[in-house]
Design a protein around this motif. Structure first.
Motif, short mmCIF file in Angstrom:
data_model
loop_
_atom_site.label_atom_id
_atom_site.label_comp_id
_atom_site.label_asym_id
_atom_site.label_seq_id
_atom_site.Cartn_x
_atom_site.Cartn_y
_atom_site.Cartn_z
N ARG A 61 7.62 7.85 -3.33
CA ARG A 61 8.98 8.17 -3.80
C ARG A 61 9.52 6.94 -4.52
O ARG A 61 9.62 5.87 -3.93
N LEU A 62 9.85 7.10 -5.79
CA LEU A 62 10.43 6.02 -6.57
C LEU A 62 11.88 6.35 -6.84
O LEU A 62 12.25 7.52 -6.99
N ASP A 105 16.68 2.96 -16.41
CA ASP A 105 15.25 3.26 -16.34
C ASP A 105 14.88 4.50 -17.15
O ASP A 105 15.59 5.51 -17.12
N MET A 106 13.76 4.41 -17.83
CA MET A 106 13.12 5.58 -18.43
C MET A 106 11.91 5.86 -17.56
O MET A 106 11.40 4.96 -16.87
N LEU A 107 11.43 7.08 -17.57
CA LEU A 107 10.36 7.49 -16.66
C LEU A 107 9.11 6.63 -16.82
O LEU A 107 8.53 6.18 -15.84
N ASP A 108 8.70 6.39 -18.06
CA ASP A 108 7.47 5.61 -18.25
C ASP A 108 7.61 4.19 -17.72
O ASP A 108 6.69 3.65 -17.12
N LEU A 109 8.78 3.58 -17.89
CA LEU A 109 9.02 2.24 -17.36
C LEU A 109 9.01 2.24 -15.83
O LEU A 109 8.40 1.38 -15.20
N LEU A 110 9.65 3.24 -15.24
CA LEU A 110 9.72 3.33 -13.79
C LEU A 110 8.34 3.48 -13.16
O LEU A 110 8.00 2.76 -12.22
N ILE A 111 7.53 4.39 -13.68
CA ILE A 111 6.21 4.59 -13.06
C ILE A 111 5.28 3.41 -13.32
O ILE A 111 4.39 3.14 -12.54
N TRP A 112 5.48 2.69 -14.42
CA TRP A 112 4.69 1.48 -14.67
C TRP A 112 5.09 0.37 -13.71
O TRP A 112 4.26 -0.24 -13.06
N GLU A 131 6.87 0.39 -10.83
CA GLU A 131 6.80 0.63 -9.39
C GLU A 131 5.44 1.11 -8.90
O GLU A 131 5.11 0.91 -7.74
N ALA A 132 4.66 1.78 -9.77
CA ALA A 132 3.39 2.35 -9.30
C ALA A 132 2.19 1.91 -10.13
O ALA A 132 1.06 2.24 -9.79
N GLY A 133 2.42 1.18 -11.23
CA GLY A 133 1.32 0.71 -12.05
C GLY A 133 0.63 1.82 -12.83
O GLY A 133 -0.52 1.69 -13.20
N LEU A 134 1.34 2.92 -13.10
CA LEU A 134 0.76 4.05 -13.81
C LEU A 134 1.12 4.00 -15.28
O LEU A 134 2.22 3.60 -15.65
N GLY A 135 0.19 4.44 -16.13
CA GLY A 135 0.39 4.41 -17.56
C GLY A 135 0.83 5.76 -18.12
O GLY A 135 1.08 6.72 -17.38
N PRO A 136 0.90 5.84 -19.44
CA PRO A 136 1.37 7.06 -20.10
C PRO A 136 0.53 8.29 -19.82
O PRO A 136 1.01 9.41 -19.88
N SER A 137 -0.74 8.10 -19.48
CA SER A 137 -1.61 9.25 -19.20
C SER A 137 -1.18 9.98 -17.93
O SER A 137 -1.58 11.13 -17.71
N ARG A 151 -2.06 -2.53 -9.47
CA ARG A 151 -2.35 -3.07 -10.78
C ARG A 151 -2.55 -4.57 -10.64
O ARG A 151 -1.98 -5.21 -9.77
N VAL A 152 -3.35 -5.09 -11.52
CA VAL A 152 -3.63 -6.51 -11.52
C VAL A 152 -2.99 -7.09 -12.77
O VAL A 152 -3.26 -6.64 -13.89
#
Length: 74
Positions: free
Chosen positions: A6-7, A13-20, A22-28, A65-66
């Protein structure tokens, strides 16, 4: 299998920034996140403060993410 995350959106915040951030996830991963959060698209480009976004659990998701090491001096 990892548990769903849960973020919570911060101001601006925009969604892509938030998931990057807080969770290290990219646009895919945007489609997967949007499918798990019906109605989130109706919030607009900038998420309202405090919006909860669920990141669904998957067996193959890598949630760490590293970051590269930056050295200012030798």
């Amino acid at each position: 299998m990892a548990a769903a995350k849960r973020l919570v959106a911060q101001q601006g915040d925009m969604l892509d920034l938030l998931i990057w951030r807080e969770a290290g996830l990219g646009p895919s991963e945007l489609t997967r996140v949007l499918n798990a959060n019906p109605g989130l698209v109706d919030s607009g480009a900038v998420l309202p403060l405090g919006t909860v976004v669920i990141i669904p659990a998957t067996a193959d998701a890598v949630t760490t993410r590293v970051r590269p090491l930056i050295q200012l001096w030798d």
